[in-house]
Design a protein around this motif. Structure first.
Motif, PDB file in Angstrom:
ATOM      1  N   PHE A  14       0.834  -1.201   0.000  1.00  0.00           N
ATOM      2  CA  PHE A  14       0.000   0.000   0.000  1.00  0.00           C
ATOM      3  C   PHE A  14       0.869   1.252   0.000  1.00  0.00           C
ATOM      4  O   PHE A  14       0.677   2.152  -0.820  1.00  0.00           O
ATOM      5  N   ASP A  15       1.821   1.319   0.915  1.00  0.00           N
ATOM      6  CA  ASP A  15       2.702   2.485   1.013  1.00  0.00           C
ATOM      7  C   ASP A  15       3.467   2.720  -0.279  1.00  0.00           C
ATOM      8  O   ASP A  15       3.705   3.862  -0.677  1.00  0.00           O
ATOM      9  N   ARG A  16       3.841   1.655  -0.937  1.00  0.00           N
ATOM     10  CA  ARG A  16       4.640   1.716  -2.155  1.00  0.00           C
ATOM     11  C   ARG A  16       3.832   2.232  -3.346  1.00  0.00           C
ATOM     12  O   ARG A  16       4.351   2.983  -4.172  1.00  0.00           O
ATOM     13  N   HIS A  17       2.574   1.838  -3.460  1.00  0.00           N
ATOM     14  CA  HIS A  17       1.818   2.109  -4.690  1.00  0.00           C
ATOM     15  C   HIS A  17       0.621   3.048  -4.542  1.00  0.00           C
ATOM     16  O   HIS A  17       0.172   3.616  -5.534  1.00  0.00           O
ATOM     17  N   ALA A  18       0.096   3.220  -3.346  1.00  0.00           N
ATOM     18  CA  ALA A  18      -1.118   4.028  -3.170  1.00  0.00           C
ATOM     19  C   ALA A  18      -0.982   5.467  -3.669  1.00  0.00           C
ATOM     20  O   ALA A  18      -1.907   5.970  -4.311  1.00  0.00           O
ATOM     21  N   PRO A  19       0.136   6.157  -3.425  1.00  0.00           N
ATOM     22  CA  PRO A  19       0.211   7.550  -3.902  1.00  0.00           C
ATOM     23  C   PRO A  19       0.076   7.666  -5.430  1.00  0.00           C
ATOM     24  O   PRO A  19      -0.563   8.590  -5.924  1.00  0.00           O
ATOM     25  N   TYR A  20       0.645   6.721  -6.160  1.00  0.00           N
ATOM     26  CA  TYR A  20       0.580   6.754  -7.630  1.00  0.00           C
ATOM     27  C   TYR A  20      -0.821   6.398  -8.111  1.00  0.00           C
ATOM     28  O   TYR A  20      -1.347   7.033  -9.037  1.00  0.00           O
ATOM     29  N   LEU A  21      -1.420   5.397  -7.490  1.00  0.00           N
ATOM     30  CA  LEU A  21      -2.797   5.038  -7.830  1.00  0.00           C
ATOM     31  C   LEU A  21      -3.734   6.196  -7.522  1.00  0.00           C
ATOM     32  O   LEU A  21      -4.638   6.500  -8.310  1.00  0.00           O
ATOM     33  N   HIS A  22      -3.516   6.837  -6.398  1.00  0.00           N
ATOM     34  CA  HIS A  22      -4.366   7.964  -6.003  1.00  0.00           C
ATOM     35  C   HIS A  22      -4.293   9.079  -7.051  1.00  0.00           C
ATOM     36  O   HIS A  22      -5.320   9.618  -7.471  1.00  0.00           O
ATOM     37  N   ARG A  23      -3.105   9.418  -7.465  1.00  0.00           N
ATOM     38  CA  ARG A  23      -2.942  10.475  -8.476  1.00  0.00           C
ATOM     39  C   ARG A  23      -3.668  10.109  -9.764  1.00  0.00           C
ATOM     40  O   ARG A  23      -4.350  10.935 -10.369  1.00  0.00           O
ATOM     41  N   TYR A  24      -3.545   8.858 -10.174  1.00  0.00           N
ATOM     42  CA  TYR A  24      -4.211   8.384 -11.387  1.00  0.00           C
ATOM     43  C   TYR A  24      -5.734   8.481 -11.242  1.00  0.00           C
ATOM     44  O   TYR A  24      -6.419   8.989 -12.140  1.00  0.00           O
ATOM     45  N   VAL A  25      -6.263   8.037 -10.113  1.00  0.00           N
ATOM     46  CA  VAL A  25      -7.713   8.051  -9.913  1.00  0.00           C
ATOM     47  C   VAL A  25      -8.234   9.482  -9.793  1.00  0.00           C
ATOM     48  O   VAL A  25      -9.306   9.790 -10.313  1.00  0.00           O
ATOM     49  N   VAL A  26      -7.485  10.364  -9.152  1.00  0.00           N
ATOM     50  CA  VAL A  26      -7.895  11.771  -9.081  1.00  0.00           C
ATOM     51  C   VAL A  26      -8.047  12.330 -10.492  1.00  0.00           C
ATOM     52  O   VAL A  26      -9.011  13.037 -10.789  1.00  0.00           O
TER      53      VAL A  26
END
Length: 189
Positions: free
Chosen positions: A31-43
């Motif tokens: 989660f820590d590794r990938h969530a920020p990138y996924l979040h940016r994509y979903v935003v």
């Protein structure tokens, strides 16, 4: 001195997922590794109001299905983006509304909320003609285009993410690019 915690943090995604089967708390590293990138994509796809829930649901689904992950693949990004793409598909109306609102106002909803769309880098996400072009794409073509352009996945990673053949990725991407180019050219006239 050997540091087992450091080894876990440095482990590839497949190793973390394998380990999480017996030690569920290690999934948090993924989660820590990938969530920020996924979040940016979903935003960029749905706006900030939906992003938190979609990212949380992506990781909840991934955690629940972690036993099915193909551990021959070291990188979980395609798998995670595939889950996120399916969840985004359930929010199609929200995505279309976001593009329409941007076309009308010229302001991406994430900018209004103070969420950086792309950390100050000019992108496809913040331009009216492109929003109009994305609105015209069907979901399958848009998913492929945006996974390549915004998530920066390779063609093979997109194929893995969406569980489609590589040739289908290429044809959808070609069709999407052609359509976007035509829409942008029409807008320039």
């Amino acid at each position: 001195m050997h540091d087992p915690i450091h080894d876990v943090i440095k482990a590839d995604d497949a190793t973390l997922i394998e380990r999480s089967l017996n030690e569920p708390e290690t999934f948090a590293i993924l989660f820590d590794r990938h969530a920020p990138y996924l979040h940016r994509y979903v935003v960029r796809r749905l706006g900030p109001s939906e992003a938190e829930d979609v990212v949380a649901d992506t990781f909840l689904t991934a955690f629940q299905r972690r036993g099915d992950f193909d551990r021959a693949r070291a990188d979980a990004r395609p798998w995670l983006y595939g889950i996120a793409s399916n969840l985004i598909g359930k929010h199609r109306r929200t995505e279309m509304s976001l593009y329409r609102a941007y076309i009308r106002s010229g302001v991406h909803p994430a900018e209004v909320s103070g969420t950086p769309v792309e950390d100050g880098v000019g992108t496809l996400a913040v331009n009216r003609p492109l929003a109009q072009a994305l609105l015209k794409l069907n979901r399958a073509d848009r998913d492929v285009l945006l996974l390549v352009a915004w998530a920066e996945l390779s063609y093979q990673e997109v194929a893995d993410a969406l569980a489609i053949p590589l040739g289908t990725v290429r044809s959808r991407l070609n069709r999407a690019r052609t359509r976007v180019r035509q829409t942008l050219e029409q807008g320039a006239e």
